[in-house]
Design a protein around this motif. Sequence first.
Motif, PDB file in Angstrom:
ATOM      1  N   UNK A 101       0.825  -1.218   0.000  1.00 42.62           N
ATOM      2  CA  UNK A 101       0.000   0.000   0.000  1.00 42.62           C
ATOM      3  C   UNK A 101       0.857   1.265   0.000  1.00 42.62           C
ATOM      4  N   UNK A 102       0.311   2.308  -0.596  1.00 47.88           N
ATOM      5  CA  UNK A 102       1.107   3.532  -0.772  1.00 47.88           C
ATOM      6  C   UNK A 102       1.451   4.175   0.577  1.00 47.88           C
ATOM      7  N   UNK A 107       5.702   5.700   4.259  1.00 50.34           N
ATOM      8  CA  UNK A 107       6.328   5.627   5.575  1.00 50.34           C
ATOM      9  C   UNK A 107       7.786   5.161   5.458  1.00 50.34           C
ATOM     10  N   UNK A 108       8.017   4.130   4.610  1.00 47.58           N
ATOM     11  CA  UNK A 108       9.392   3.641   4.419  1.00 47.58           C
ATOM     12  C   UNK A 108      10.263   4.746   3.816  1.00 47.58           C
ATOM     13  N   UNK A 175       4.653   7.617  -3.728  1.00 47.07           N
ATOM     14  CA  UNK A 175       5.209   7.467  -2.379  1.00 47.07           C
ATOM     15  C   UNK A 175       6.317   8.503  -2.143  1.00 47.07           C
ATOM     16  N   UNK A 176       7.135   8.738  -3.172  1.00 51.06           N
ATOM     17  CA  UNK A 176       8.209   9.732  -3.064  1.00 51.06           C
ATOM     18  C   UNK A 176       7.593  11.116  -2.816  1.00 51.06           C
ATOM     19  N   UNK A 177       6.517  11.420  -3.544  1.00 47.17           N
ATOM     20  CA  UNK A 177       5.850  12.719  -3.411  1.00 47.17           C
ATOM     21  C   UNK A 177       5.199  12.898  -2.052  1.00 47.17           C
ATOM     22  N   UNK A 178       4.474  11.873  -1.577  1.00 46.79           N
ATOM     23  CA  UNK A 178       3.809  11.972  -0.267  1.00 46.79           C
ATOM     24  C   UNK A 178       4.856  12.105   0.840  1.00 46.79           C
TER      25      UNK A 178
END
Length: 307
Positions: A101-102, A107-108, A175-178
Motif C-alpha cells: 500500500x502507498x 512511511x518507508x 510514495x516519493x511525493x507523499x
Amino acid sequence: MDNIVNPITFVFDAWLGLVADPGKQFIFAALLLLLAAHMGWRSSWTQRAVDAVESVTATLAIFLINVLAAPAVWLLSEQLKALYALLGIPSVPGSVWAGLPVWLLSFIAILAQDFANYWNHRAMHLKWLWPVHAIHHSDPVVNGLTTYRIHALETLVMWGSYTIMLTWLGFPADAIGIGALFLTLHNVYVHINVDWGHGPLRMLIASPRFHRWHHADVPEAHGKNLANVFPFFDWMFGTYRVPGPCDVPVGATGIPRNDVVKLTLWPLLEWARMTMPWVEAIRARTVGWPARGTGLAKTMPLDIKAD
Ligand SMILES: [Zn+2]
Ligand SMILES: [Zn+2]
C-alpha cells in the motif's frame, strides 16, 4: 536522450527555461524586492520591529533562492531511473514494491530519508560543512519560517540524497511525493515557537521542543537532536538531549545574522579563510622563503662551532 547523456547541459537548459519563462519571472522580481526592502528597513522603526522584519525578509529571500535552485534536483530526479539503466548501474526494480500500500511505502520513504538525513545533518555540524549549515542556525528567532532558511547547497544535498536514494530503490513516484510533502510540513511544525514535547511519544516523532533544543546556543546543546522526524535515531547514536522546556537563547554566534548576500556567500568566504594557512604553507614550501616582511622567527648566532 540528450539530456540524460549530458546532465549538466540539461540542468542548465531547464534552469534557463525557468528564468526565461515570463510567468516565473515574478520569483526574481519578488526576490529583488525583498532584497531591496531588506536593505532599506533599517533607518526607522524600533529595534524590535527592525529585528523581526529583518529576520522574516531574510528568510523569505533565502527561501526564494532555494526555489530557484530546487528545480535542478527535481528535474534531474525524473531522469535518474533512466540514467541508472543507461549507465548499467544496478538498481532495485520497481516491481519489488508492487502490491504494497502507498501509505506503507510513503512511511518507508520517510524512514529512509530521515536515516540519511541524520547522517547528512551530523556531517553538516562538522567544521568543513558548518559554513553551509550555519545559515539555518543563524536565525535569532526560531519559528515556522526558519524551516526555509537553508543554504541552496544544503537543499541540494538533502533533496539530492532523498531523490537519488528513493529512485535507486525503485520507489513509485506517489510514495516519493507523499514522503516529501510530509517531511516538508513536519519540518515547518518542529520549528514553530511552542513548547510541545509529545509526552510518551517523544522518542517516536520529533516535537517543537526537541528541535528547539537543536537550535539552542549553549555548548551542551551543540550537535544534539539531529534527526528531523524520528528522535530514536538520536537515541541510538548518542546525540539525544531534551532536558526539559528550552529556556536558553537560540541562534548561533560568529555568523552574519540577517545579511542574505553574506549568508549565501558565507561557505565560500569561510572555506577561503580556512584554507589560507595551507595555501600559505604550500607557497612558503615551493618558493622557499616566508612572505616579505615576516622575517625569520629567530636570528641564528653566527659563532656556533661544530664539534
Ligand atoms: Zn543543525
Ligand atoms: Zn531547524
